[in-house]
Design a protein around this motif. Sequence first.
Motif, PDB file in Angstrom:
ATOM      1  N   ARG B  85       0.814  -1.218   0.000  1.00 52.12           N
ATOM      2  CA  ARG B  85       0.000   0.000   0.000  1.00 52.12           C
ATOM      3  C   ARG B  85       0.843   1.261   0.000  1.00 52.12           C
ATOM      4  N   ASN B  86       2.014   1.246   0.654  1.00 51.53           N
ATOM      5  CA  ASN B  86       2.811   2.482   0.669  1.00 51.53           C
ATOM      6  C   ASN B  86       3.823   2.531  -0.471  1.00 51.53           C
ATOM      7  N   THR B  88       6.371   0.598  -1.248  1.00 47.94           N
ATOM      8  CA  THR B  88       7.716   0.037  -1.079  1.00 47.94           C
ATOM      9  C   THR B  88       7.904  -1.177  -2.003  1.00 47.94           C
ATOM     10  N   ALA B 150      18.012  -0.121  -3.160  1.00 52.10           N
ATOM     11  CA  ALA B 150      17.442   0.646  -2.042  1.00 52.10           C
ATOM     12  C   ALA B 150      16.110   0.036  -1.593  1.00 52.10           C
ATOM     13  N   GLN B 151      15.295  -0.407  -2.568  1.00 54.06           N
ATOM     14  CA  GLN B 151      14.017  -1.049  -2.214  1.00 54.06           C
ATOM     15  C   GLN B 151      14.268  -2.305  -1.384  1.00 54.06           C
ATOM     16  N   GLU B 153      16.879  -3.114   0.478  1.00 51.13           N
ATOM     17  CA  GLU B 153      17.365  -2.764   1.820  1.00 51.13           C
ATOM     18  C   GLU B 153      16.201  -2.374   2.727  1.00 51.13           C
ATOM     19  N   GLU B 154      15.302  -1.564   2.180  1.00 50.10           N
ATOM     20  CA  GLU B 154      14.152  -1.100   2.948  1.00 50.10           C
ATOM     21  C   GLU B 154      13.253  -2.281   3.356  1.00 50.10           C
ATOM     22  N   ASP B 157      14.760  -4.296   6.152  1.00 46.27           N
ATOM     23  CA  ASP B 157      14.608  -3.618   7.452  1.00 46.27           C
ATOM     24  C   ASP B 157      13.192  -3.742   7.997  1.00 46.27           C
ATOM     25  N   ARG B 260      -4.873  -3.604  -1.928  1.00 45.05           N
ATOM     26  CA  ARG B 260      -5.933  -3.625  -0.911  1.00 45.05           C
ATOM     27  C   ARG B 260      -6.659  -4.961  -0.791  1.00 45.05           C
ATOM     28  N   HIS B 261      -6.437  -5.830  -1.742  1.00 43.84           N
ATOM     29  CA  HIS B 261      -7.113  -7.129  -1.700  1.00 43.84           C
ATOM     30  C   HIS B 261      -6.134  -8.206  -2.132  1.00 43.84           C
TER      31      HIS B 261
END
Lengths: 361, 361
Positions: B85-86, B88, B150-151, B153-154, B157, B260-261
């Motif tokens: 949803r965000n 990432t 970078a994705q 690594e995120e 974490d 969302r689903h």
Amino acid sequence: MLASGDLVRTGQWGITANDSPTAFLSKFTYGPSIEGLFLQSNLGVVTKMSIWLQPQPQAFMSCSFSMPFFDDLEVMVDAFGEMRRNGTIPSCVWFTSLIETLCIAGRREDYWKGEGPIPDWRLEELRLETGYGHWYARFGLYGPKRVVEAQFEEIKDVLAKKAPTGTISGTLYADETGVDAAKVPVEHGSMFVGVPQLWSLPLINWPIPKSKTDGKAAHGDYAPVIPSSGKLVMEWMRKSKPICEENGVELMADFFMHERHVVLMNMFTWDQTDPVQKQNIKKLYYGLHEVAKERGYGMYRAHVNHMDLIAGLNDFNGHAYNRFVEKIKDTLDPNGILSPGKQGIWPSGFRHLREDQEYDG
Amino acid sequence: MLASGDLVRTGQWGITANDSPTAFLSKFTYGPSIEGLFLQSNLGVVTKMSIWLQPQPQAFMSCSFSMPFFDDLEVMVDAFGEMRRNGTIPSCVWFTSLIETLCIAGRREDYWKGEGPIPDWRLEELRLETGYGHWYARFGLYGPKRVVEAQFEEIKDVLAKKAPTGTISGTLYADETGVDAAKVPVEHGSMFVGVPQLWSLPLINWPIPKSKTDGKAAHGDYAPVIPSSGKLVMEWMRKSKPICEENGVELMADFFMHERHVVLMNMFTWDQTDPVQKQNIKKLYYGLHEVAKERGYGMYRAHVNHMDLIAGLNDFNGHAYNRFVEKIKDTLDPNGILSPGKQGIWPSGFRHLREDQEYDG
């Protein structure tokens, strides 16, 4: 709500058990998807809808890129187009022309005392005075801070290679718990962070001298969908610029760049109390339409006065699309009570009112 | 092509001038969008369509994440759901259960010599023997190398915090001129790089012992659309597991996670020559349907035998959705010549053939 008064729910909202928890989460329908029928439509009245919200990102970067000259647009569109298609820039890029930047800060008379539209030499002076580019591209990057930073580094490198005479800037807003959109200054935020604004509204007054206190500002646009190709977008600007100028206005253009197409607006503003300006704007509209029609460009919107003209572009197989939608219209709304003629869709009882689709002078 | 033989073009492909250069670039229509009417439909026959291609990315990372226990799914869905949803994780995440991993490499008899479905204690042994997780999530990252890194690594974490008992792995493929999808090994590439594969096909033989040479493998599924919520997806698995086991099969589930689903598949395979298995599978299907119906979950697909049952879920306002589509069906295809009954859409002359929508035992 249909013309009969019957209520239809689309997607999984048609399931009433337990108030279908997926009603607003998915666009899947079991069976044909009917939502599209109620977009730009007179087939029903949309009485309820849902809007998907996005979580506040950890970081938002407000980015802009400008290039100095009119002819730079070709290189600029191709550099950004490639980054939209390969996912380097994940969301829409908004391009504006110099006049669109100027018209929000003042009126034509603030920049040019002569007759008619601002000539190129004066526009170049204004560009140098203001330090603006002839073209601006604005976009936002959203997500975890390190991802946004990596995206921006990549974009800088690509543009340094493909459009080296341009100027890039990026301002980062970051907050572990989510960037507060309301706190991003309007020049960086606004529609890029989902905050509605009326800051572009003053552009409507562009053609009206302050001394003309009985003037009445009006605004319109011609809005074609064009392939995201530097060559074709540049061609559109080169063709539409003289048509604007012959009819007394500057080229005032902006467009939104998606992966494969751009949605373009040729904006124009005029004084409704001036019959000469009104006549010129009509000629301007049909002049732009001629260029679009030759090239097979469709529109994504049009004023009610031009709906038949624009719907007329869909000419395949004796206007099969229009015949198809009008067949559905007659089934759902046999008396034609809902907005007859909207988007060029006429119910049978009113079909004789369809207007000639060519300019009548 | 409509039942009348008339040809309709959708979107800007309806413009014939200059072969409309935007025909396949944009989904915009001036007026209502009619494309959706031809999805899961019997309103026409799609004779031409375009497919958007994606440039080969500079980098592709094949990623997977596994967690050991059945009950870990709740935590796992919530951690991934938030990242979908965000933004990432920008594309779909595919979740599979341990049985789905095992069934591609062998048959039930290779793992379990007893009667009925593999019991939990044996499945736990198999998990420890194979080193697999009970749940696997697989996804791809695509783009410039530094953005993909970078994705990842995120994501590492976030998962270390939210799902610390899981195991992540990522394999990077990078090439300045674009990753060649055909060179990515099937275990990392396949559908994640757009290469069609039949590697999951052996799962169909799962229930058939090699000694039963006259067995005939069959496969079906129950496919609900469920909110992307750890609690609700976990609940679905907990409710559907005993229904599967009572009817002689293991819980064999996978799902695709969107923002969302999730689109979930409860898969089941059986021997068509065995009347007891056939009867059990029928009970299984209606058992799962009971659970979905209570919760208001719709389906995104169904076998022709179950189309009326599934279409029946759309019960709002006396099945307004079905009445609406059938009205259009009668207008476009008054003789009902195109696939009558498909997706539960019946033309008037055949409407008496609509089946009872509840289980008849």
